[in-house]
Each structure stands twice: as C-alpha cells, then as structure tokens.
Design an enzyme around this catalytic site. Sequence first.
Site, mmCIF file in Angstrom:
data_model
loop_
_atom_site.group_PDB
_atom_site.id
_atom_site.type_symbol
_atom_site.label_atom_id
_atom_site.label_comp_id
_atom_site.label_asym_id
_atom_site.label_seq_id
_atom_site.Cartn_x
_atom_site.Cartn_y
_atom_site.Cartn_z
ATOM 1 N N GLU A 1 32.568 8.379 -9.206
ATOM 2 C CA GLU A 1 30.799 8.291 -8.560
ATOM 3 C C GLU A 1 31.226 8.021 -7.121
ATOM 4 O O GLU A 1 30.880 7.940 -5.893
ATOM 5 C CB GLU A 1 30.057 8.150 -8.769
ATOM 6 C CG GLU A 1 29.096 8.202 -10.003
ATOM 7 C CD GLU A 1 28.229 7.885 -10.646
ATOM 8 O OE1 GLU A 1 28.093 6.804 -9.950
ATOM 9 O OE2 GLU A 1 27.763 8.804 -11.517
ATOM 10 N N ASP B 1 25.707 8.528 -20.223
ATOM 11 C CA ASP B 1 25.209 7.502 -19.108
ATOM 12 C C ASP B 1 23.599 7.006 -19.784
ATOM 13 O O ASP B 1 22.439 7.521 -19.037
ATOM 14 C CB ASP B 1 24.775 8.022 -17.387
ATOM 15 C CG ASP B 1 24.729 7.604 -16.256
ATOM 16 O OD1 ASP B 1 24.845 6.057 -16.859
ATOM 17 O OD2 ASP B 1 24.604 7.723 -15.688
ATOM 18 N N GLU C 1 16.589 3.712 -15.833
ATOM 19 C CA GLU C 1 16.316 4.068 -15.592
ATOM 20 C C GLU C 1 16.260 6.331 -15.776
ATOM 21 O O GLU C 1 16.034 6.974 -15.782
ATOM 22 C CB GLU C 1 18.381 4.576 -14.755
ATOM 23 C CG GLU C 1 18.358 6.358 -14.032
ATOM 24 C CD GLU C 1 19.947 6.254 -13.400
ATOM 25 O OE1 GLU C 1 20.467 4.875 -14.043
ATOM 26 O OE2 GLU C 1 20.550 7.210 -13.065
ATOM 27 N N GLU D 1 12.038 8.690 -27.154
ATOM 28 C CA GLU D 1 13.109 9.905 -27.255
ATOM 29 C C GLU D 1 11.791 11.110 -27.820
ATOM 30 O O GLU D 1 12.107 12.220 -27.509
ATOM 31 C CB GLU D 1 13.820 8.982 -29.012
ATOM 32 C CG GLU D 1 14.808 10.359 -29.128
ATOM 33 C CD GLU D 1 15.606 9.952 -30.231
ATOM 34 O OE1 GLU D 1 14.734 8.845 -31.360
ATOM 35 O OE2 GLU D 1 16.666 10.093 -30.506
HETATM 36 C C1 GCV Z 1 25.332 2.521 -9.147
HETATM 37 C C2 GCV Z 1 24.232 6.596 -13.139
HETATM 38 C C3 GCV Z 1 23.687 6.318 -11.936
HETATM 39 C C4 GCV Z 1 23.865 5.441 -10.908
HETATM 40 C C5 GCV Z 1 24.406 4.258 -10.933
HETATM 41 C C6 GCV Z 1 26.469 4.809 -11.568
HETATM 42 C C7 GCV Z 1 26.890 3.416 -12.607
HETATM 43 O O1 GCV Z 1 25.198 7.166 -12.209
HETATM 44 O O2 GCV Z 1 22.519 7.264 -12.174
HETATM 45 O O3 GCV Z 1 22.742 4.681 -9.539
HETATM 46 O O4 GCV Z 1 25.778 3.439 -9.992
HETATM 47 O O5 GCV Z 1 25.318 5.192 -12.972
HETATM 48 O O6 GCV Z 1 26.742 3.483 -13.996
HETATM 49 O O7 GCV Z 1 27.671 3.589 -11.601
#
Ligand code: GCV
Length: 652
Positions: free
Chosen positions: A268, A347, A375, A484
């Site tokens: 990322e 994720d 998240e 869920e």
């Molecule tokens: C810290 C996901 C989250 C990101 C996070 C990433 C990771 O993509 O949305 O905010 O970044 O995971 O675990 O590195």
Amino acid sequence: MGIDPAWLPSAAFRAVGSRSTLVRGSGPLVDTVRAEVGAACRDFGGRVEHGAGDDFDLLLELTGDTDGTDGEGFTYAREDGRTTVTASGGRGLLYGLFHVVRLGEEAFRGSTARQTHRPAVGLRMLDHWDNVAVHPVMGQVERGYAGGSLFWRDGRARGEPERVRAYGRLLAACGINAVAVNNVNVHATEARLLTDRIGEVAFLAQVLRPYGIRTHLSVTFAAPIVLGGLPTADPLDARVRAWWAAATARVYEAIPDFGGYVVKADSEGQPGPFAYGRSHADGANMLAAALAPYGGSVHWRAFVYDHRQDWRDRSTDRARAAYDHFVPLDGEFADNAVLQVKHGPMDFQVREPVSPLIGAMPRTRLAVEVQATQEYTGQQRHVCWLGPMWSEVLRFPIQQESSVGELARGGLVAVSNVGDDPYWTGHPLAQANLYTFGRLAWDPGADPGAVLDEWIGLTFGREAGAGPHAGVRSVLDGSWRTYEKYTAPLGVGFMVQPGHHYGPSVDGYEYSPWGTYHFADRDGVGVDRSVASGTGFAGQYGKAWAEVYESPDTCPDELLLFFHHVPYDHVLKSGKTVIQHIYDTHFEGVAEVEAAREVWASLAGAVDPGRHARVAELFEEQVRSAREWRDQINSYFFRKSGVPDERGRVLY
Ligand code: GCV
C-alpha cells in the site's frame, strides 16, 4: 469521568484484598505484585504479610526455578486452607496474581491440586496504528474508533504515565506482553522515533515495563535514506546494513529490553526491498541481523499485494498475493525474523477463510494477526464481539495435525482497538474484544464463551444469579454472527463505503484498483477462486482443504461466495437458495440488533448509568445502520436478480 477501570474495578480484588497475603521474592515485577496486593488490601481491609511467619491465606512466591517459558508460567494450588502461586519469573508471578483475581472467592474455597499454567505462545502483542502527528486523512489513529492516541497527540508524546500505566495493567491482566506503539504506515514524523526521538519511545517502555510489557516500534524500510541521508536502502548494501546496526545499537542504549521492529514493506505504498530487486527475506534478514545481538525480533508483515490492480483484469486475485510472494521464501528467514500474517487472505472481513500461507511455511516463524479495531466490523459503533471468530481461526486445523494457534510460533498479534476514550475502546462493550484477544493469545484453545463470562464477571460483578450478567452475555454472545447476517453475505466481503469503510455501498469497491470485487450480475454473485475455472486460490491449501473449497458442493455455506460464483437459485446446504438466504439473513440480522437493544434497555439500573447511556445511544446508531445495510443489500440483489422474496417482505 476518569479512566474506566474496565475489567479491573476495585471490586474484582475483594477476595484478595480482604485476606492476608505473603509475597516472597524481589525484583521490579514482584514490586508490582506487592503494590497490587497492597492496594487491594487498603480497599478491603486485608494485610500484606512481611517476614517469615506463616499467618497468611495466599502465598505469591518467586521461586527462581526455571520453567522453560521465559518466566511466564506459574503454578497454582490450594491445600490445607492456603492458596499458593509460584513462578520462576516476575511475569509469571504477576499472571498468577491475576489468575487468583479472576477466580475471586473460588480461589479460597476447597482444595485444588497443583496446576501449571503457561502461555501457548511467547509473544502476545498489540499493534497500535497510532500516528504521532495527525494524518490528514487517517487522523491520529489509523482505523481508530476510540478517540485519539493513548501515546501521542499532535506530533508529540502525550507524557501521561498514569494512563499508559493503567493500560499496561489491563493488558497484563489478560496476558498481553508486547505493544508496538506506532502505525505500520510510517510517515515522516513517526520515522524519527527510531533515531532522535527514541527518548519518547523509551518513556513509554519505562511506564509499561513494570507490567511485563515490552515495547516494539514500527519503522520505515526507507529509514537509511530519510533519516540517514544515504542514497539507498538496499538491504544488501554494506552502508545500509551498518546504518541499521548503529541505529539499533542506539535504540538498545535507550531501551535495553526493546522488543524489536514491525515492518510493512512494499505494501500500500510503503517502501520495501522490491525497489532494489531484493526479496522480502533479504529485507527482513537485514533488520534481523541488526536486532540479533540484543535478542530482538523483526515482525515482517506478509500483507503484500497489488493495490493498483485493474478491475477489468479477472486473473489477478488479491487473495493469492501473500502466498505467492512468501511461500517461495520459506526457510530463508532468519530465526529472529517473524513473518506476520493476517488471519485471512484478504483484509479482516467479517468472514474469510484462514490464510493458506499459515499452513504452507513450515520453516518460517509465523505470527498471526487479527484486528481488534473494528475497521470492517462496525467501527466500535456496533456491538460485535469477535471472540468466536478468532477462536474459529485459532482452532482451525489448517494442516491435518496442526491448528492455526499451534502454527503461530512467532506470536499472536491484534491491531489495537484502544484510544484515549474514557472507556478505552469507544464502545464500552468493545473492551470485551481486547480482553478476549489477550486470553485467547494465552490459550488459543480456550472456550471463548468462558472468556466472555470471565470478562463480564470482572467488569460487571460476579454476584451469582443477580446483576446484569445474563443480559450482557446475550447482547454480546451472538453479535458477530448477527453482524455478518446484515452485512456482506456468504463470505463475499467488503460492500463497504470506500475510504472510511463504514456502512454499506455494494459496488463501492467493485470498479476500484483494490482487488476486492463481488462480480454480481443478473444471474449470480461471488468470486470463482477454484483451480478448475477460477483464479486457482483454492489450490493454495493443502490437499484436504483444497478439495473442500474447490467445489460449491463441498464448500461450507458461509464461504461459498468467497470461493465460487454461483447463480442466485443455487441451493445452499441449509436448503435455501442463495437469494433467499440473502433476504432472510438481512431481515434476521436487523431483528436481532433490535432485540439486543431491548435487552440492553432492560439493564438500566443494573449497569452504571454512564456506561448504560453510552451503549444505549450507540444501539440507536447500530439499528439505523443495520437497517440501511439490510435495505441496500436486499434491494441491490432484488434489482439485479428480479427474484422476489418468497415471504413477500418489502424490497425497494
Ligand atoms: C495500516 C487495511 C487498512 C489500512 C491498514 C492496512 C494494513 O488496508 O484499511 O488502514 O494500514 O490494512 O494492515 O496495513
């Protein structure tokens, strides 16, 4: 309000504090034990015994023997009217004390033959995604839903030892022994924690140390360039290696028991070894070499994938990425390089299969990472107790003879859900996730329901038959499955609003570069990850699971759309069609949230008013949001498929 005592209210110490206790041994953690017992005795009239007498109910003794677990284990026994805890290390004694606290009066009744308790894994860590400086998009805490950071504010260490100390105490009481204090996305200000700002990290380490917690730091792979002024960060370049060795030596001067580095590289947008044509083993081993003389480890994250994918490209599958990148490197990582793997291949969705990487790297120390910060599971506005999910993951027999918990030799890690919120976790009931993580990291085979009972007993009181226990339990117990039901169906994942990831947007990521698609059309939905006709991801598992996931006939219902694209009239093992399952679960999910809201309302008077009001208010938002999820998902699939609800409910 002050800081919430969470699972350590004074009342939890009544049984210990009203008796006489002898603490034998010396050292900083023994001092902590003595101070804990002393405080409890001041509250409840008991005594801390000194000297050689034998007038005591509880003996907490540091034996100095070695139990082979870095002094973290302890023995517990009750004989001849006395309760005894012995440990060979200070941490073990502290954990033994908290064991007695958890047992309460039960620790002082009847007799119990000597038991040995020791953690299943040596490293039980929380990773904070805390930024030192406020990030323009992500704020002070990336994916943080509990206010600001406990450690940092507006570019500086907060310097509030009381709060950090209280945090360390809560963590020790559930068995956590390591904390990474900054975000894995390391921005410019945060990078300097490694060098000229290491004193701020040392301050945190000093406050956390008396509770047996080692401090770790996220570092940027580009540090030799951005901090050291070198032209390269190539892990095989001698100057780069020397820079890391010197920087690491200075870290250990400031923090002699420093735990090590956490690294997100080539992920990322973070820098990494690929820029130099080097492998991730080269990158991790360079840092491992710098840390090795001091006993530190590098936690190298396996979350490496193409986040600039073309959505038109149906052959690239993000789920495959970690395995494809790392399995060829098995056996190449240094002993003190730990590969930190997210528990699922995507994720932290509400439902994912276990990452096949976990069963495929027998010659590498793996740590498994879960996400306590919610998240994708309601952002601490929704009740979603993740204990059952984590327990399923940890007990999952990814190899015929080994579960995920057994294979996580390098540790268990959770992304922290804590901030400077007075209740620590934003939603007061999200404290249960933090506590449960610690207890499952200590014993991945533990029954999560029993852990939940422990947490409720400590937090809300343990009076048998009275109090809010049953109500709180019923609100939390099934809350993950409820979540869920009203969100993305059958393992397909995402369908969240882009960017912040709260609330529904079925096509929010469908035509994006992030690799998270559901491929719904008028005929069906789901991702074909079979070997026969899809991306081949199912073939990354060992034979037994690869066969199960390969065919829609054997794939478990809850993962069907993760592995297969099926028509809406595909009949699940439950006997329902996929489309009817979607409708039914979404109506059920909302009904379950509405029912939980009523249960919570009925606890007014049994729970302290501030906590009750905060949760009641959050339930209003959860009900609103769940209805939105239900109506958007159901309407979307009704419009795509044209299939009406067989029960005639309203679809829009
Ligand atoms: C810290 C996901 C989250 C990101 C996070 C990433 C990771 O993509 O949305 O905010 O970044 O995971 O675990 O590195």
